[in-house]
Design a protein around this motif. Structure first.
Motif, PDB file in Angstrom:
ATOM      1  N   GLY A  12       1.063  -1.052   0.079  1.00 55.88           N
ATOM      2  CA  GLY A  12       0.155   0.028   0.002  1.00 55.88           C
ATOM      3  C   GLY A  12       0.890   1.201  -0.123  1.00 55.88           C
ATOM      4  O   GLY A  12       0.921   1.860   1.153  1.00 55.88           O
ATOM      5  N   VAL A  13       1.432   1.474  -1.360  1.00 49.89           N
ATOM      6  CA  VAL A  13       2.222   2.921  -1.198  1.00 49.89           C
ATOM      7  C   VAL A  13       1.481   4.049  -1.215  1.00 49.89           C
ATOM      8  O   VAL A  13       1.809   4.978  -0.525  1.00 49.89           O
ATOM      9  CB  VAL A  13       2.988   2.723  -2.910  1.00 49.89           C
ATOM     10  N   GLN A  14       0.307   4.190  -2.027  1.00 48.15           N
ATOM     11  CA  GLN A  14      -0.502   5.238  -2.031  1.00 48.15           C
ATOM     12  C   GLN A  14       0.042   6.295  -2.610  1.00 48.15           C
ATOM     13  O   GLN A  14      -0.621   7.070  -3.596  1.00 48.15           O
ATOM     14  CB  GLN A  14      -1.155   5.469  -0.768  1.00 48.15           C
ATOM     15  N   SER A  15       1.097   6.864  -2.145  1.00 43.61           N
ATOM     16  CA  SER A  15       1.668   7.960  -2.974  1.00 43.61           C
ATOM     17  C   SER A  15       3.189   8.034  -2.833  1.00 43.61           C
ATOM     18  O   SER A  15       3.819   7.110  -1.789  1.00 43.61           O
ATOM     19  CB  SER A  15       1.166   9.215  -2.417  1.00 43.61           C
ATOM     20  N   ARG A  62       1.387  14.481   0.433  1.00 42.44           N
ATOM     21  CA  ARG A  62       0.279  13.721   0.158  1.00 42.44           C
ATOM     22  C   ARG A  62       0.172  12.510   1.087  1.00 42.44           C
ATOM     23  O   ARG A  62      -1.111  12.423   1.264  1.00 42.44           O
ATOM     24  CB  ARG A  62       0.268  13.432  -1.436  1.00 42.44           C
ATOM     25  N   LEU A  63       1.055  11.867   1.225  1.00 43.89           N
ATOM     26  CA  LEU A  63       1.063  10.642   2.245  1.00 43.89           C
ATOM     27  C   LEU A  63       0.540  11.119   3.650  1.00 43.89           C
ATOM     28  O   LEU A  63      -0.416  10.726   4.259  1.00 43.89           O
ATOM     29  CB  LEU A  63       2.497  10.033   2.361  1.00 43.89           C
ATOM     30  N   ALA A  64       1.092  12.392   4.174  1.00 44.33           N
ATOM     31  CA  ALA A  64       0.567  12.882   5.345  1.00 44.33           C
ATOM     32  C   ALA A  64      -0.964  13.273   5.274  1.00 44.33           C
ATOM     33  O   ALA A  64      -1.783  13.292   6.053  1.00 44.33           O
ATOM     34  CB  ALA A  64       1.318  14.235   5.963  1.00 44.33           C
ATOM     35  N   TYR A  65      -1.290  14.215   4.076  1.00 47.28           N
ATOM     36  CA  TYR A  65      -2.811  14.485   3.766  1.00 47.28           C
ATOM     37  C   TYR A  65      -3.551  13.237   3.796  1.00 47.28           C
ATOM     38  O   TYR A  65      -4.728  13.352   4.412  1.00 47.28           O
ATOM     39  CB  TYR A  65      -2.684  14.984   2.517  1.00 47.28           C
ATOM     40  N   LEU A  84      -1.679   2.718  -5.561  1.00 49.66           N
ATOM     41  CA  LEU A  84      -1.475   4.201  -5.736  1.00 49.66           C
ATOM     42  C   LEU A  84      -2.866   4.762  -5.393  1.00 49.66           C
ATOM     43  O   LEU A  84      -3.872   4.158  -5.880  1.00 49.66           O
ATOM     44  CB  LEU A  84      -0.937   4.650  -6.870  1.00 49.66           C
ATOM     45  N   ILE A  85      -3.007   5.928  -4.989  1.00 50.65           N
ATOM     46  CA  ILE A  85      -4.194   6.744  -4.766  1.00 50.65           C
ATOM     47  C   ILE A  85      -4.022   7.835  -5.496  1.00 50.65           C
ATOM     48  O   ILE A  85      -3.093   8.452  -5.201  1.00 50.65           O
ATOM     49  CB  ILE A  85      -4.795   6.899  -3.529  1.00 50.65           C
ATOM     50  N   PHE A  86      -4.825   8.271  -6.478  1.00 46.56           N
ATOM     51  CA  PHE A  86      -4.755   9.420  -7.168  1.00 46.56           C
ATOM     52  C   PHE A  86      -5.817  10.407  -6.863  1.00 46.56           C
ATOM     53  O   PHE A  86      -6.836   9.771  -6.689  1.00 46.56           O
ATOM     54  CB  PHE A  86      -4.382   9.228  -8.791  1.00 46.56           C
ATOM     55  N   GLY A  87      -5.625  11.660  -7.347  1.00 52.47           N
ATOM     56  CA  GLY A  87      -6.654  12.675  -7.081  1.00 52.47           C
ATOM     57  C   GLY A  87      -6.360  13.558  -5.768  1.00 52.47           C
ATOM     58  O   GLY A  87      -7.647  14.288  -5.541  1.00 52.47           O
ATOM     59  N   SER A  88      -5.687  13.217  -5.047  1.00 53.77           N
ATOM     60  CA  SER A  88      -5.460  14.348  -3.874  1.00 53.77           C
ATOM     61  C   SER A  88      -5.250  15.754  -4.309  1.00 53.77           C
ATOM     62  O   SER A  88      -4.628  15.809  -5.405  1.00 53.77           O
ATOM     63  CB  SER A  88      -3.948  13.987  -3.193  1.00 53.77           C
ATOM     64  N   PRO A  89      -5.780  16.595  -3.737  1.00 53.76           N
ATOM     65  CA  PRO A  89      -5.917  18.189  -4.063  1.00 53.76           C
ATOM     66  C   PRO A  89      -4.527  18.271  -4.534  1.00 53.76           C
ATOM     67  O   PRO A  89      -3.323  18.130  -3.605  1.00 53.76           O
ATOM     68  CB  PRO A  89      -6.399  18.782  -2.903  1.00 53.76           C
TER      69      PRO A  89
END
Ligand code: SF4
Length: 396
Positions: A136-139, A144-147, A175-180
């Motif tokens: 689960g890398v996500q970013s 963005r990880l802190a967000y 990965l999660i995409f679309g953080s502001p």
């Protein structure tokens, strides 16, 4: 993924069994997370292992599983990498002892969190029998990880991936995409960094704001910034282009793989059929013939699951699925894949003609290019995947 038996259930021993094991504990709740995950200072690991083994014994003794070969096992969560690998290995051994295996190597996957995946954990998981990990890398951007409320930073994620690659041929990253504020250059850099590490599979999910999460609450209060739809579309396209250039196939809306490295476990869900779930909130589904299935979900609260595992209250809920529900699900899941829906297979499972009553709607979408009708198969072309939910909704 993450879901009472009194019916004569599917007795066929020629369709293989797919097993999901839910590990519901986390050390922290991420801001976007609506999974069945529970923060416990000291998770009751021993009791949980005993409960999983008791549930496994229960199912392996049911007549409908006699002779069923097992094809895939998936440890999801929650955070499976928090658990001691020898404990997880005891569950793997018990599963292998309970069911005969396919000729093909059993795919055993485990979801891992970079905050709890180092070289020692990776080596332990390999020793336990796991042969594929999903990290689960996500970013790979610290802000963005802190967000997102993740506990790791970019360097930590990269170190975990290196540890995973040192012990596993098959490594996937989420990965999660679309953080502001995220733009196409940002996601390209993240994808490139993952490719450099030799990953063979990548899952890319659009950030969604779910009720009951910290983000959901902030959104309700008007305190959460969200990216516009056009940004999501641009990021989705940028990820796809980058991965296809690198030889990956976009085989499901959120999933990419090098040829042959697709998640066999998830492909089974998307194609439909029986599966078993063990653990808190785990879902199982068994078909009892064309147009008839039972799906159930275990108690989601770990302590309740532990208390009820041996009794009639282990299951929190159950659904009886009829022809329309089975068909709807087959279309919904199949249309999310590059292969689309095999209409003959869907008809065999649902016991009804998938086209019946939908001819006009199918024809309308075919005319606008939103659906490809290839005789025995219906597909949504990839350039329309970004509006897939609307197309599927319209078919029902
Ligand atoms: S680590 Fe995964 S399961 Fe646990 S809270 Fe974060 S997103 Fe949810």
């Amino acid at each position: 993924m993450h879901s009472k038996s009194r019916l004569p259930l599917q007795a066929s021993s020629d369709s293989p069994l797919h097993l999901y094991v839910h590990i519901p504990f986390c050390i922290h709740k991420c801001a976007y997370c609506n999974f069945n995950s529970h923060v416990r200072e000291t998770p009751p690991w021993d009791e949980y292992r005993r409960a999983l083994l008791a549930e496994l014994t229960h199912w392996s003794r049911q007549a409908q599983f006699s002779g069923r070969r097992i094809a895939t096992v998936f440890f999801g969560g929650g955070t499976p990498s928090l658990w001691s690998a020898p404990q997880l290995g005891r569950v793997v051994s018990a599963i292998r002892a309970a069911f005969p295996e396919q000729v093909e190597e059993l795919e055993i996957s485990a979801e891992c969190n970079p905050a709890s995946l180092d070289d020692e954990v990776a080596a332990g998981l390999r020793e336990a029998g796991v042969n594929r990990v999903s990290v689960g890398v996500q970013s790979l951007n610290d802000e963005r990880l802190a967000y997102l409320g993740r506990l790791h930073d970019a360097q930590g994620a990269l170190a975990s991936l290196r540890a995973a690659r040192a012990h596993f041929d098959r490594v996937s990253g989420d990965l999660i995409f679309g953080s502001p504020g995220q733009n196409v250059d940002d996601v390209r850099r993240e994808v490139d960094a993952l490719l450099e590490l030799g990953l063979d599979h990548l899952s890319a999910y659009a950030l969604t704001i779910e009720p009951g999460t910290r983000f959901g609450e902030l959104f309700r209060l008007g305190k959460l910034e969200v990216s516009p739809d056009e940004t999501y579309a641009a990021l989705f396209a940028a990820i796809e282009v980058r991965l296809e250039q690198a030889g990956f196939r976009h085989y499901e809306v959120s999933n990419y793989a090098r040829p042959g490295q697709e998640s066999r476990h998830n492909q089974h869900y998307w194609r439909g059929g029986a599966y078993l779930g063990l653990g808190a909130a785990a879902v199982g589904c068994l078909e009892s013939g064309p147009g008839s299935a039972r799906r159930w979900r275990n108690q989601p609260l770990p302590e309740r699951y532990l208390a009820e595992v041996a009794g009639p209250e282990r299951e929190e809920s159950e659904e009886r699925l009829g022809p329309e529900e089975i068909l709807e699900e087959a279309l919904m899941l199949g249309l999310r894949t590059a292969d689309g829906v095999d209409l003959e297979a869907a008809q065999r499972r649902a016991g009804v003609d998938p086209r019946a009553g939908r001819e006009a709607r199918i024809a309308r979408h075919v005319a606008t290019g939103s659906l490809l009708d290839e005789g025995g198969r219906l597909r949504v072309p990839r350039e329309r995947w970004i509006v897939l939910d609307g197309i599927v909704a319209d078919l029902f």
